[in-house]
Design an enzyme around this catalytic site. Structure first.
Site: not given
Ligand SMILES: CSCCC(=O)C(=O)COP(=O)(O)O
Ligand SMILES: [Zn+2]
Length: 257
Positions: A104, A122, A124, A152, A209
């Site tokens: 990332c 970031h 998921h 709100e 994602h």
């Molecule tokens: C199963 S995680 C796949 C990679 C990804 O989307 C992520 O956000 C994590 O990346 P990193 O290189 O920080 O482990």
């Molecule tokens: Zn990711």
């Protein structure tokens, strides 16, 4: 493995050693441990990065983000990076042994350099992913942004980069959606494009994602990421109930007697 700028003898370990719990090298592991409990960074996915002036603190790639230690943290200088002839080559002041930096990294750097952010998160989160899937069913054209108003929690968002104050209850929050790519790094150009197209946004959804959220500092990035996750969950539940995300409720002016 060390980058060309560091050696085991000169690895600037002092950059990640502090007794201050708010030091980025302590805060990233602490935040990720909390985010893991929310399902934001499970299975090594997701993460967070913090900028303190010129220094950017980053997690390793592919590690269990909730178990990270300060000693696992990478440190990069934005100035050194800007001077580097090969922009794809990262210039680390500190590289922990036996790791690779987070995939990332270029996306976090985009938030720091294009928006002067102090923190980028970031996730998921299921809710973020579900919102992008719901939008996908609405077809091309309508699937490129998430919009919601008259809730709100929208007040948890800043008005935009360089603007003071937060959105109001009746304002419509818009979050752009970009398509996922096979490799996280390849998202960077699309994230930057979305930042240019939506200069006020503090977040970009990535289809199927997750989401990237940034803020001027850790407190603001965390507040917006939490508010957004609340809104994504609400939106998924609203969709199940057949309720619209955008309504045209007129602002009411209270009359006092
Ligand atoms: C199963 S995680 C796949 C990679 C990804 O989307 C992520 O956000 C994590 O990346 P990193 O290189 O920080 O482990
Ligand atoms: Zn990711």
């Amino acid at each position: 493995m060390c980058s060309p700028t560091t050696t085991p003898e000169n690895n600037n370990d002092h950059l990640v050693q502090s007794s201050d719990p708010n030091h980025p090298a302590n805060l990233i592991p602490a935040l990720c441990a909390k985010f893991w409990t929310l399902g934001w960074v499970t299975g090594t996915g997701g993460g967070a990065s913090i900028r303190s002036d010129d220094l950017v603190y980053l997690a390793p790639s592919g590690v269990q983000k909730e178990l990270m230690k300060p000693d696992d943290i990478y440190v990069l200088s934005l100035a050194a990076q800007a001077q580097s002839l090969d922009k794809r080559q990262r210039v680390y002041l500190r590289s922990p042994a036996n790791y690779k930096p987070s995939q990332c990294t270029p996306l976090f750097l985009a938030a720091f350099t294009k928006r002067n952010a102090g923190c980028c998160i970031h996730t998921h989160s299921h809710w973020a992913v579900l919102v992008t899937l719901i939008l996908e069913t609405q077809g091309a054209g309508k699937d490129k942004e998430f919009m919601i108003n008259n809730i709100e929690q929208i007040k948890g968002f800043g008005k935009g980069f360089g603007k003071s104050g937060n959105l109001g209850y009746h304002d419509t929050l818009k979050i752009p959606v970009i398509e996922n790519t096979a490799h996280e790094e390849d998202l960077t150009e699309f994230l930057e494009e979305a930042m240019d197209k939506y200069p006020d946004t503090y977040a970009v959804l990535v289809r199927r994602h997750g989401v990237y959220v940034w803020g001027e500092n850790v407190h603001k990035a965390k507040t917006m990421c939490e508010s957004l996750d609340y809104l994504f969950q609400l939106a998924v539940e609203m969709k199940k109930l057949g309720l619209p995300w955008v309504t045209d409720i007129e602002p009411t002016v209270p009359t006092r007697k």
